[in-house]
Every structure is written in structure tokens, then in C-alpha cells.
Enzyme design. Structure first.
Site, PDB file in Angstrom:
ATOM      1  N   ARG A  82       0.847  -1.202   0.000  1.00  0.00           N
ATOM      2  CA  ARG A  82       0.000   0.000   0.000  1.00  0.00           C
ATOM      3  C   ARG A  82       0.874   1.241   0.000  1.00  0.00           C
ATOM      4  O   ARG A  82       1.773   1.397   0.830  1.00  0.00           O
ATOM      5  CB  ARG A  82      -0.907   0.000   1.237  1.00  0.00           C
ATOM      6  CG  ARG A  82      -1.679   1.304   1.477  1.00  0.00           C
ATOM      7  CD  ARG A  82      -2.943   1.376   0.669  1.00  0.00           C
ATOM      8  NE  ARG A  82      -3.594   2.670   0.729  1.00  0.00           N
ATOM      9  CZ  ARG A  82      -4.637   2.961   1.497  1.00  0.00           C
ATOM     10  NH1 ARG A  82      -5.126   2.061   2.310  1.00  0.00           N
ATOM     11  NH2 ARG A  82      -5.179   4.157   1.451  1.00  0.00           N
ATOM     12  N   ARG A  91      -5.557   1.247  -4.709  1.00  0.00           N
ATOM     13  CA  ARG A  91      -4.724   0.655  -3.658  1.00  0.00           C
ATOM     14  C   ARG A  91      -4.762  -0.866  -3.723  1.00  0.00           C
ATOM     15  O   ARG A  91      -5.779  -1.449  -4.069  1.00  0.00           O
ATOM     16  CB  ARG A  91      -5.157   1.140  -2.281  1.00  0.00           C
ATOM     17  CG  ARG A  91      -6.625   0.897  -1.979  1.00  0.00           C
ATOM     18  CD  ARG A  91      -7.172   1.929  -1.048  1.00  0.00           C
ATOM     19  NE  ARG A  91      -7.764   3.002  -1.812  1.00  0.00           N
ATOM     20  CZ  ARG A  91      -8.753   3.759  -1.396  1.00  0.00           C
ATOM     21  NH1 ARG A  91      -9.265   3.591  -0.220  1.00  0.00           N
ATOM     22  NH2 ARG A  91      -9.235   4.702  -2.137  1.00  0.00           N
ATOM     23  N   ASP A  94      -6.780  -1.906   1.410  1.00  0.00           N
ATOM     24  CA  ASP A  94      -7.252  -0.850   2.302  1.00  0.00           C
ATOM     25  C   ASP A  94      -8.033  -1.536   3.412  1.00  0.00           C
ATOM     26  O   ASP A  94      -8.942  -2.321   3.135  1.00  0.00           O
ATOM     27  CB  ASP A  94      -8.152   0.123   1.525  1.00  0.00           C
ATOM     28  CG  ASP A  94      -8.630   1.278   2.388  1.00  0.00           C
ATOM     29  OD1 ASP A  94      -7.835   1.776   3.207  1.00  0.00           O
ATOM     30  OD2 ASP A  94      -9.793   1.691   2.243  1.00  0.00           O
ATOM     31  N   ASP A  96     -10.085  -0.681   6.931  1.00  0.00           N
ATOM     32  CA  ASP A  96     -10.644   0.335   7.821  1.00  0.00           C
ATOM     33  C   ASP A  96     -11.256  -0.327   9.046  1.00  0.00           C
ATOM     34  O   ASP A  96     -11.925  -1.354   8.929  1.00  0.00           O
ATOM     35  CB  ASP A  96     -11.744   1.141   7.118  1.00  0.00           C
ATOM     36  CG  ASP A  96     -11.206   2.072   6.042  1.00  0.00           C
ATOM     37  OD1 ASP A  96     -10.054   2.528   6.169  1.00  0.00           O
ATOM     38  OD2 ASP A  96     -11.948   2.351   5.087  1.00  0.00           O
TER      39      ASP A  96
END
Length: 162
Positions: A82, A91, A94, A96
């Protein structure tokens, strides 16, 4: 102390499915992966001129604290290639943090629940698959209710598991 954490994983560069599988395997070092949603193909939201994403949601049982988990996730993303060259840009991976038990965290660099969680079909659709009755600690609504309240739009296609 064990916490149930919900994560959103996404990839739109290279072998998207392989990237998600690789991230899932690496997450085992941060806790026990309890549940994984199906993979969903989703159109980019904020920056449309990029490849479509593969996304999934993960339920992780961890003993880590929020900032510690975030640091570990950022390291994992970097190890997987990344690069944060363009905000909201393409990307390899990712990850989160969406929910951290029932905690509400607001610090520099970390907000939990994720501040855009309730607006993103590409997050709510997979999350509703594995946690439909979990309540958002701020809005006090279930994940299913938040998903069902979204306006039309944001193409999200569930992929058939192979």
C-alpha cells in the site's frame, strides 16, 4: 480484554481477490478472524476514475487497543504494498476499522465508528451479511437498518463464492 472489531477490506489493484485473501491471513496475527463476508465488487465512490474494488467485511476477536490495532493495520497495509500517493486513489489493500465493540473513539488519526460507515453501501452490504443486528454506537440503529436506509446508487455486486 477481548473486543469484537469489525473491519472493511478493499482492493482495486493487481490480484484483488488474492490481496483480500492475503490480508485475511495476515489479520490472524492481530486476533482471531471469526467471520468473513462474501466478496463484493463495488464501484469507486469518491474518485471514480479508477478500477472497481473488491470488498469484504471481517469480524475480528482481538485483545489489542484501538490505536495499537490501527498501527498494526497500517503496517500490514504497507507490507502488502500500500502506497498513499493519492487520497481515495487506487490501492492494493485498504483496511478500515468500522466498529470496535461498542466503543466511541475520537483521537487524532482515528475515529470509531468509522465516520462514513453509515453512508457507504460498499461497507454496509458486506457488514450486514455478517453483523446485521449489531448496533451503531452513535446512531443506535442496526447495520441492517443503516443499509436499508441508504438512497439508491453505489453499485455493489455480491460475488458467488467459488
Amino acid at each position: 480484554m477481548h473486543k469484537m472489531v469489525y473491519l472493511s477490506l478493499g482492493s482495486n489493484l493487481g490480484d484483488r481477490s488474492g490481496n483480500l485473501q492475503g490480508a485475511l491471513a495476515r489479520l490472524e496475527a492481530l486476533g482471531k478472524v471469526v467471520a468473513v463476508s462474501s466478496f463484493y465488487e463495488t464501484e469507486p465512490v469518491d474518485l471514480a476514475a479508477q478500477p472497481w474494488f473488491l470488498n469484504c467485511a471481517v469480524k475480528l476477536d482481538t485483545e489489542k487497543m484501538p490505536k495499537q490495532l490501527l498501527g498494526n493495520i497500517l503496517e500490514l497495509e504497507q507490507e502488502m504494498g500500500r502506497r498513499r500517493n493519492l487520497q481515495k486513489g487506487p490501492r492494493t489493500i485498504d483496511i478500515d476499522i468500522l466498529l470496535f465493540g461498542t466503543s466511541i473513539v475520537e483521537t487524532l488519526g482515528l475515529t470509531i465508528p468509522h465516520p462514513a460507515l453509515h453512508q457507504r453501501r460498499f461497507v454496509l452490504e458486506p457488514l450486514a451479511e455478517i453483523a446485521p443486528e449489531v448496533r451503531h454506537p452513535v446512531f443506535k440503529r442496526t447495520i441492517r437498518e443503516l443499509r436499508d436506509a441508504l438512497p439508491p446508487g453505489q453499485t455493489v455486486k455480491k460475488l458467488i463464492k467459488g
